[in-house]
Design a protein around this motif. Sequence first.
Motif, PDB file in Angstrom:
ATOM      1  N   LEU A   1      -9.912  -4.682  -5.787  1.00 20.46           N
ATOM      2  CA  LEU A   1      -9.908  -3.797  -4.622  1.00 20.46           C
ATOM      3  C   LEU A   1      -8.551  -3.113  -4.477  1.00 20.46           C
ATOM      4  CD1 LEU A   1     -11.185  -2.689  -2.009  1.00 20.46           C
ATOM      5  CD2 LEU A   1     -10.345  -4.747  -0.865  1.00 20.46           C
ATOM      6  N   ILE A   2      -7.488  -3.876  -4.611  1.00 17.34           N
ATOM      7  CA  ILE A   2      -6.143  -3.311  -4.502  1.00 17.34           C
ATOM      8  C   ILE A   2      -5.931  -2.255  -5.578  1.00 17.34           C
ATOM      9  CG2 ILE A   2      -3.675  -3.820  -4.758  1.00 17.34           C
ATOM     10  CD1 ILE A   2      -4.310  -6.571  -3.408  1.00 17.34           C
ATOM     11  N   LYS A   3      -6.308  -2.562  -6.818  1.00 14.05           N
ATOM     12  CA  LYS A   3      -6.146  -1.600  -7.907  1.00 14.05           C
ATOM     13  C   LYS A   3      -6.953  -0.327  -7.646  1.00 14.05           C
ATOM     14  CE  LYS A   3      -5.145  -5.047 -11.432  1.00 14.05           C
ATOM     15  NZ  LYS A   3      -5.632  -5.724 -12.645  1.00 14.05           N
ATOM     16  N   THR A   4      -8.158  -0.476  -7.102  1.00 15.99           N
ATOM     17  CA  THR A   4      -9.003   0.680  -6.813  1.00 15.99           C
ATOM     18  C   THR A   4      -8.396   1.538  -5.713  1.00 15.99           C
ATOM     19  OG1 THR A   4     -10.969  -0.532  -7.487  1.00 15.99           O
ATOM     20  CG2 THR A   4     -11.311   1.398  -6.092  1.00 15.99           C
ATOM     21  N   ILE A   5      -7.896   0.917  -4.664  1.00 12.57           N
ATOM     22  CA  ILE A   5      -7.285   1.663  -3.565  1.00 12.57           C
ATOM     23  C   ILE A   5      -6.075   2.431  -4.062  1.00 12.57           C
ATOM     24  CG2 ILE A   5      -5.992   1.439  -1.407  1.00 12.57           C
ATOM     25  CD1 ILE A   5      -7.903  -0.911  -0.719  1.00 12.57           C
TER      26      ILE A   5
ATOM     27  N   GLU B   1      -7.213   5.339  -6.349  1.00 14.05           N
ATOM     28  CA  GLU B   1      -7.787   6.450  -5.587  1.00 14.05           C
ATOM     29  C   GLU B   1      -6.716   7.210  -4.822  1.00 14.05           C
ATOM     30  OE1 GLU B   1     -10.923   4.861  -3.206  1.00 14.05           O
ATOM     31  OE2 GLU B   1     -12.249   4.595  -4.912  1.00 14.05           O
ATOM     32  N   ASP B   2      -5.747   6.489  -4.237  1.00 11.11           N
ATOM     33  CA  ASP B   2      -4.685   7.146  -3.497  1.00 11.11           C
ATOM     34  C   ASP B   2      -3.837   7.998  -4.431  1.00 11.11           C
ATOM     35  OD1 ASP B   2      -3.205   7.723  -1.133  1.00 11.11           O
ATOM     36  OD2 ASP B   2      -1.666   6.312  -1.765  1.00 11.11           O
ATOM     37  N   GLY B   3      -3.536   7.474  -5.606  1.00 11.15           N
ATOM     38  CA  GLY B   3      -2.745   8.214  -6.574  1.00 11.15           C
ATOM     39  C   GLY B   3      -3.453   9.447  -7.085  1.00 11.15           C
ATOM     40  N   GLU B   4      -4.779   9.388  -7.225  1.00 19.58           N
ATOM     41  CA  GLU B   4      -5.533  10.538  -7.702  1.00 19.58           C
ATOM     42  C   GLU B   4      -5.528  11.663  -6.682  1.00 19.58           C
ATOM     43  OE1 GLU B   4      -9.314   8.886  -8.635  1.00 19.58           O
ATOM     44  OE2 GLU B   4      -8.605   7.977 -10.488  1.00 19.58           O
ATOM     45  N   GLN B   5      -5.445  11.309  -5.402  1.00 20.21           N
ATOM     46  CA  GLN B   5      -5.453  12.325  -4.363  1.00 20.21           C
ATOM     47  C   GLN B   5      -4.063  12.818  -4.040  1.00 20.21           C
ATOM     48  OE1 GLN B   5      -7.626  10.949  -0.987  1.00 20.21           O
ATOM     49  NE2 GLN B   5      -9.274  10.156  -2.236  1.00 20.21           N
ATOM     50  N   GLY B   6      -3.052  12.126  -4.526  1.00 18.92           N
ATOM     51  CA  GLY B   6      -1.681  12.506  -4.227  1.00 18.92           C
ATOM     52  C   GLY B   6      -1.077  11.564  -3.214  1.00 18.92           C
ATOM     53  N   ALA B   7       0.199  11.358  -3.371  1.00 17.31           N
ATOM     54  CA  ALA B   7       0.898  10.436  -2.481  1.00 17.31           C
ATOM     55  C   ALA B   7       0.822  10.921  -1.048  1.00 17.31           C
ATOM     56  CB  ALA B   7       2.360  10.305  -2.918  1.00 17.31           C
ATOM     57  N   GLY B   8       0.567  10.001  -0.155  1.00 14.33           N
ATOM     58  CA  GLY B   8       0.570  10.311   1.261  1.00 14.33           C
ATOM     59  C   GLY B   8      -0.759  10.786   1.805  1.00 14.33           C
TER      60      GLY B   8
END
Length: 181
Positions: free
Chosen positions: A101-105, A108-115
Amino acid sequence: MTALSEYLAKHKGTDTIDSIAERARRAGFSIDRSTVSRYLAGKHAKRPPEVQLQALAAGLKLNISDLRELAGVPRGELGPWQPPAEANQLNRDQRVALEQLIKTIVREDGEQGAGSTPAIKMPAPGPANQPGTTPDLWDTTAGRKAARRTEGGKPSRGQQLRRAQDEAGEASQDPDDGGDG
């Protein structure tokens, strides 16, 4: 050349590729000279693996958060996550699930861009998903098909464990339950 590679090359100074790789190895990271060379030349993955960023940070004595930012991934400013003491009660399967779950979150966050805030996928509207109701995940087409694939139409051992864990999790969230019965 990428912003990350330019930054690495700028901070390389007079260090050799071998000395950078060796310094990373002494810090506990495995990185070979060809990988260091690729990063310095800008011939690396668009989204570098965390372990390679850590190795480069150690090898060049740079701040890992800066390298993450240049690589387009979240900076991780809070440092390594320390789970609460209750995490010691998790079994192996639960720990693996939590790690995934942590790796997926993070992915996904990195794919959308930081922040940015990850998009939340909501279930399609239907009778079980109306406000004030709790959907019965076992009463879905996919759930029925999975149950039919098991021996005698019974849920598999994994499905039974998941259901028990879900029920235990729901029960532990009940604010009216003092735990003493």
